[in-house]
Design an enzyme around this catalytic site. Structure first.
Site, PDB file in Angstrom:
ATOM      1  N   ASP A   1       0.811  -1.224   0.000  1.00  0.00           N
ATOM      2  CA  ASP A   1       0.000   0.000   0.000  1.00  0.00           C
ATOM      3  C   ASP A   1       0.842   1.270   0.000  1.00  0.00           C
ATOM      4  O   ASP A   1       0.457   2.292   0.559  1.00  0.00           O
ATOM      5  CB  ASP A   1      -0.961   0.017   1.211  1.00  0.00           C
ATOM      6  CG  ASP A   1      -1.804  -1.240   1.265  1.00  0.00           C
ATOM      7  OD1 ASP A   1      -2.152  -1.756   0.193  1.00  0.00           O
ATOM      8  OD2 ASP A   1      -2.104  -1.718   2.380  1.00  0.00           O
TER       9      ASP A   1
ATOM     10  N   LYS B   1       1.967   1.993  -5.116  1.00  0.00           N
ATOM     11  CA  LYS B   1       2.533   1.388  -6.343  1.00  0.00           C
ATOM     12  C   LYS B   1       1.583   1.550  -7.525  1.00  0.00           C
ATOM     13  O   LYS B   1       2.003   1.777  -8.651  1.00  0.00           O
ATOM     14  CB  LYS B   1       2.792  -0.120  -6.132  1.00  0.00           C
ATOM     15  CG  LYS B   1       3.740  -0.435  -4.987  1.00  0.00           C
ATOM     16  CD  LYS B   1       3.866  -1.921  -4.774  1.00  0.00           C
ATOM     17  CE  LYS B   1       2.603  -2.598  -4.272  1.00  0.00           C
ATOM     18  NZ  LYS B   1       2.153  -2.165  -2.943  1.00  0.00           N
TER      19      LYS B   1
ATOM     20  N   GLY C   1      -4.506  -4.473  -3.646  1.00  0.00           N
ATOM     21  CA  GLY C   1      -5.512  -3.432  -3.869  1.00  0.00           C
ATOM     22  C   GLY C   1      -4.768  -2.180  -4.287  1.00  0.00           C
ATOM     23  O   GLY C   1      -4.071  -1.577  -3.475  1.00  0.00           O
ATOM     24  N   HIS C   2      -4.841  -1.846  -5.553  1.00  0.00           N
ATOM     25  CA  HIS C   2      -4.056  -0.733  -6.099  1.00  0.00           C
ATOM     26  C   HIS C   2      -5.004   0.377  -6.535  1.00  0.00           C
ATOM     27  O   HIS C   2      -5.804   0.198  -7.447  1.00  0.00           O
ATOM     28  CB  HIS C   2      -3.214  -1.223  -7.277  1.00  0.00           C
ATOM     29  CG  HIS C   2      -2.248  -2.300  -6.894  1.00  0.00           C
ATOM     30  ND1 HIS C   2      -1.731  -3.206  -7.780  1.00  0.00           N
ATOM     31  CD2 HIS C   2      -1.702  -2.611  -5.696  1.00  0.00           C
ATOM     32  CE1 HIS C   2      -0.917  -4.034  -7.140  1.00  0.00           C
ATOM     33  NE2 HIS C   2      -0.878  -3.698  -5.883  1.00  0.00           N
TER      34      HIS C   2
ATOM     35  N   GLN D   1       2.040  -6.275  -3.289  1.00  0.00           N
ATOM     36  CA  GLN D   1       2.610  -6.443  -1.948  1.00  0.00           C
ATOM     37  C   GLN D   1       3.957  -5.690  -1.842  1.00  0.00           C
ATOM     38  O   GLN D   1       4.116  -4.691  -2.515  1.00  0.00           O
ATOM     39  CB  GLN D   1       2.785  -7.924  -1.589  1.00  0.00           C
ATOM     40  CG  GLN D   1       1.477  -8.658  -1.343  1.00  0.00           C
ATOM     41  CD  GLN D   1       0.786  -9.074  -2.625  1.00  0.00           C
ATOM     42  OE1 GLN D   1       1.373  -9.715  -3.472  1.00  0.00           O
ATOM     43  NE2 GLN D   1      -0.471  -8.738  -2.769  1.00  0.00           N
TER      44      GLN D   1
HETATM   45  P1  GDP Z   1      -0.671   0.195  -3.520  1.00  0.00           P
HETATM   46  O1  GDP Z   1      -1.257  -1.072  -3.017  1.00  0.00           O
HETATM   47  O2  GDP Z   1       0.789   0.282  -3.293  1.00  0.00           O
HETATM   48  O3  GDP Z   1      -1.039   0.482  -4.945  1.00  0.00           O
HETATM   49  O4  GDP Z   1      -1.322   1.377  -2.636  1.00  0.00           O
HETATM   50  P2  GDP Z   1      -2.876   1.525  -2.234  1.00  0.00           P
HETATM   51  O5  GDP Z   1      -3.627   1.990  -3.411  1.00  0.00           O
HETATM   52  O6  GDP Z   1      -3.361   0.308  -1.542  1.00  0.00           O
HETATM   53  O7  GDP Z   1      -2.775   2.633  -1.106  1.00  0.00           O
HETATM   54  C1  GDP Z   1      -2.224   3.892  -1.360  1.00  0.00           C
HETATM   55  C2  GDP Z   1      -3.302   4.961  -1.077  1.00  0.00           C
HETATM   56  O8  GDP Z   1      -2.704   6.220  -1.002  1.00  0.00           O
HETATM   57  C3  GDP Z   1      -4.340   5.054  -2.170  1.00  0.00           C
HETATM   58  O9  GDP Z   1      -5.561   5.419  -1.614  1.00  0.00           O
HETATM   59  C4  GDP Z   1      -3.801   6.172  -3.064  1.00  0.00           C
HETATM   60  O10 GDP Z   1      -4.817   6.847  -3.786  1.00  0.00           O
HETATM   61  C5  GDP Z   1      -3.181   7.073  -2.054  1.00  0.00           C
HETATM   62  N1  GDP Z   1      -2.004   7.828  -2.509  1.00  0.00           N
HETATM   63  C6  GDP Z   1      -1.012   7.449  -3.364  1.00  0.00           C
HETATM   64  N2  GDP Z   1      -0.052   8.389  -3.412  1.00  0.00           N
HETATM   65  C7  GDP Z   1      -0.431   9.370  -2.578  1.00  0.00           C
HETATM   66  C8  GDP Z   1       0.165  10.595  -2.148  1.00  0.00           C
HETATM   67  O11 GDP Z   1       1.263  10.969  -2.566  1.00  0.00           O
HETATM   68  N3  GDP Z   1      -0.527  11.332  -1.232  1.00  0.00           N
HETATM   69  C9  GDP Z   1      -1.739  10.954  -0.738  1.00  0.00           C
HETATM   70  N4  GDP Z   1      -2.331  11.740   0.149  1.00  0.00           N
HETATM   71  N5  GDP Z   1      -2.330   9.811  -1.098  1.00  0.00           N
HETATM   72  C10 GDP Z   1      -1.667   9.020  -2.004  1.00  0.00           C
HETATM   73  P1  IMO Z   2      -0.811  -4.330  -2.172  1.00  0.00           P
HETATM   74  O1  IMO Z   2      -0.385  -4.860  -3.520  1.00  0.00           O
HETATM   75  C1  IMO Z   2      -0.906  -4.772   2.143  1.00  0.00           C
HETATM   76  C2  IMO Z   2      -0.864  -8.875   3.681  1.00  0.00           C
HETATM   77  C3  IMO Z   2      -2.095  -9.371   4.400  1.00  0.00           C
HETATM   78  C4  IMO Z   2      -1.454 -10.338   5.391  1.00  0.00           C
HETATM   79  C5  IMO Z   2      -0.323 -10.958   4.575  1.00  0.00           C
HETATM   80  C6  IMO Z   2      -0.683 -12.293   3.933  1.00  0.00           C
HETATM   81  O2  IMO Z   2      -2.095  -3.605  -2.202  1.00  0.00           O
HETATM   82  O3  IMO Z   2       0.305  -3.571  -1.545  1.00  0.00           O
HETATM   83  P2  IMO Z   2      -2.190 -13.011   1.864  1.00  0.00           P
HETATM   84  O4  IMO Z   2      -3.656 -12.828   1.619  1.00  0.00           O
HETATM   85  O5  IMO Z   2      -1.316 -12.427   0.817  1.00  0.00           O
HETATM   86  O6  IMO Z   2      -1.834 -14.439   2.160  1.00  0.00           O
HETATM   87  O7  IMO Z   2      -1.911 -12.213   3.252  1.00  0.00           O
HETATM   88  O8  IMO Z   2      -0.023 -10.014   3.555  1.00  0.00           O
HETATM   89  N1  IMO Z   2      -1.096  -8.345   2.322  1.00  0.00           N
HETATM   90  C7  IMO Z   2      -1.063  -7.057   2.009  1.00  0.00           C
HETATM   91  N2  IMO Z   2      -0.913  -5.962   2.790  1.00  0.00           N
HETATM   92  N3  IMO Z   2      -1.000  -4.646   0.805  1.00  0.00           N
HETATM   93  C8  IMO Z   2      -1.132  -5.730   0.013  1.00  0.00           C
HETATM   94  O9  IMO Z   2      -1.111  -5.652  -1.323  1.00  0.00           O
HETATM   95  C9  IMO Z   2      -1.211  -7.004   0.610  1.00  0.00           C
HETATM   96  N4  IMO Z   2      -1.355  -8.258   0.137  1.00  0.00           N
HETATM   97  C10 IMO Z   2      -1.269  -9.069   1.188  1.00  0.00           C
HETATM   98  O10 IMO Z   2      -2.772  -8.320   5.049  1.00  0.00           O
HETATM   99  O11 IMO Z   2      -0.864  -9.613   6.441  1.00  0.00           O
HETATM  100 MG    MG Z   3      -2.768  -1.720  -1.725  1.00  0.00          MG
END
Ligand code: GDP
Ligand code: IMO
Ligand code: MG
Length: 428
Positions: free
Chosen positions: A13, A16, A40-41, A223
């Site tokens: 999270d 990416k 979850g991206h 991840q």
């Molecule tokens: P990922 O799994 O690495 O793709 O990240 P996620 O989407 O799960 O979580 C990142 C969250 O931060 C999302 O809600 C993005 O919209 C948000 N986000 C990404 N870059 C920035 C930033 O520079 N500032 C803020 N405030 N939010 C951001």
């Molecule tokens: P993105 O791509 C954050 C965590 C789960 C748990 C562990 C194992 O959005 O960054 P799994 O279901 O993979 O066997 O769970 O990994 N986990 C993540 N945490 N971002 C993710 O993906 C994750 N994918 C798995 O919460 O701790």
């Molecule tokens: Mg994510």
């Protein structure tokens, strides 16, 4: 040739998805190489918000093809739901393909993941319960069902019979749960094969040829390093290798073809799920980060644990990945703090100071962070596009990270939108 790899450097999270979306506008291929719909991206395109789980985050802007490589685990039901959602919003999905070698998440994987987590109780890993671990287990046990198997009724039935016999014995005897019906699953997955047959293709040859042609090929990690099966906080990890090295085995691309190794880290740390987190902040600072940063899991909605940036863990992550380009996201979330802490070493349980990451998860949970403290900034930085315009203290924070890691920060993200970036050096 021009290849780009985007990987997460913390516990996932990091943003990416946003970075991949931005880079994909100039990419001919965007390839996922591990993980599944546990990811979850989040991508914002103007007012529109997309949360991509299995589809590459390049699906919105990539000018060529989006591929789920052999290292990805694919839940066909989740795949089709995601494809339909994107289609309903008027976007193309004809450019998305699945490797014939990719393993398929079956209903028994999801149940096994769920029952096992329930049985672990307080000691659970906190998985996403999407069947990721059990699917990879079957792959390594050499009993997995691959995408190609969905296209061959005899092989699918033979493999399913064997698997369901094993899984039903486990469910009934170990978890006191009902067994599954072979015919029902067989018919459902045969149908998936029929629907997906034009999308299930050989991918490694095409990816390698496109690199050799000089196309821009982007590999998108899900991840992150601290959730890596080998180098993360085992056993509180996922079941794949979300590293730059993971691209080689998860997409069939040799190491000498990988060029720009982009590591994404948040300006602070978050973790969802269980396991050690040295800099976790249970006080005001952690709550502010969670609130301002909207730190809730994109997949499960669970609140993310928050804390200050951990440079010891980050150095471990950049070393294992060989990061050449660093991205720092969510710097805007730190606006308003009087002081910003940054962890530069750990204090061990017997009072020693260390600055390297340990393989002992048990010990790690006993370590305490040693912080340096920097001055914060009050200004809203979400509209800034140039490094020089950042408050001096924010610049100092970024430079501190660069000096500690010995890697340049090439992009600073200051908001979720595509345009909210400070790009210090164009990559391509
Ligand atoms: P990922 O799994 O690495 O793709 O990240 P996620 O989407 O799960 O979580 C990142 C969250 O931060 C999302 O809600 C993005 O919209 C948000 N986000 C990404 N870059 C920035 C930033 O520079 N500032 C803020 N405030 N939010 C951001
Ligand atoms: P993105 O791509 C954050 C965590 C789960 C748990 C562990 C194992 O959005 O960054 P799994 O279901 O993979 O066997 O769970 O990994 N986990 C993540 N945490 N971002 C993710 O993906 C994750 N994918 C798995 O919460 O701790
Ligand atoms: Mg994510």
């Amino acid at each position: 040739m021009s290849t780009f790899v985007v990987v997460g450097l913390q516990w996932g999270d990091e943003g990416k998805g946003k970075i991949t979306d931005v880079l994909s506008a100039k990419s001919d291929y965007v390839v996922r190489f591990q993980g599944g719909n546990n990811a979850g991206h989040t991508v914002y395109a103007g007012e529109d918000k997309f949360v991509l789980q299995l589809l590459p985050s390049g699906v919105l802007q990539c000018r060529g093809k989006c591929i789920l490589g052999n290292g990805v685990v694919v839940d066909p039901n989740a795949f089709l739901n995601e494809i339909n959602k994107i289609k309903e919003r008027g976007l193309r999905t004809d450019h998305v393909y699945i490797s014939r070698r990719a393993h398929i998440i079956m209903p028994y994987h999801i149940l096994y993941d769920t029952y096992r987590e329930e049985a672990l109780g307080e000691k659970s890993i906190g998985t996403t319960k999407k069947g990721i671990g059990p699917c990879y287990e079957d792959k390594v046990a050499r009993i997995g069902i691959r995408a190609i198997d969905l296209l061959n009724p005899e092989i699918l039935r033979e493999k399913l019979e064997k698997n369901i016999r094993i899984k039903n014995a486990i469910f009934e005897k170990l978890y006191d749960k009902p067994g599954l019906d072979l015919d029902e699953i067989y018919n459902d997955y045969l149908k998936y094969g029929e629907i997906l047959k034009d999308k299930i293709v050989d991918t490694e040859l095409e990816i390698n040829q496109s690199i050799d042609r000089g196309d821009n090929v982007l590999f998108e990690g899900a991840q992150a390093l601290m959730l890596d099966i080998d180098f993360g906080t085992y056993p509180y990890v996922t079941s794949s290798s979300p590293t730059t090295g993971g691209v080689c085995v998860g997409a069939g691309v040799p190491p000498n073809k990988l060029e720009n190794l982009i590591g994404v880290a948040k300006a602070y740390c978050t973790r969802v799920g269980n396991g050690p987190f040295v800099t976790e902040d249970f006080g005001e600072a952690g709550r502010t980060m969670a609130e301002v940063g909207h730190e809730f899991g994109a997949v499960t909605g669970r609140p993310r644990r928050c804390g200050w940036l951990d440079l010891v863990a980050l150095k471990h992550a950049t070393m294992i990945n060989g990061i050449t380009h660093l991205v720092i996201t969510k710097l805007d979330v730190l606006s308003g703090f009087d002081k910003i802490k940054i962890c530069t070493a750990y204090k061990t349980e017997d009072g020693k100071e260390i600055d390297y990451f340990t393989s002992s998860t048990t010990k790690l949970s006993l370590y305490e962070p040693i912080y340096d403290e920097l001055d914060g900034w009050k200004e809203d930085i979400t509209g800034i596009n140039s490094f020089d315009e950042l408050p001096k203290t924010a610049q100092r924070y970024i430079k501190y990270i660069e000096d500690y890691l010995g890697i340049e920060v090439y992009l600073v993200s200051v908001g979720p939108e595509r345009s909210q970036n400070i790009i210090r050096k164009e990559l391509f």
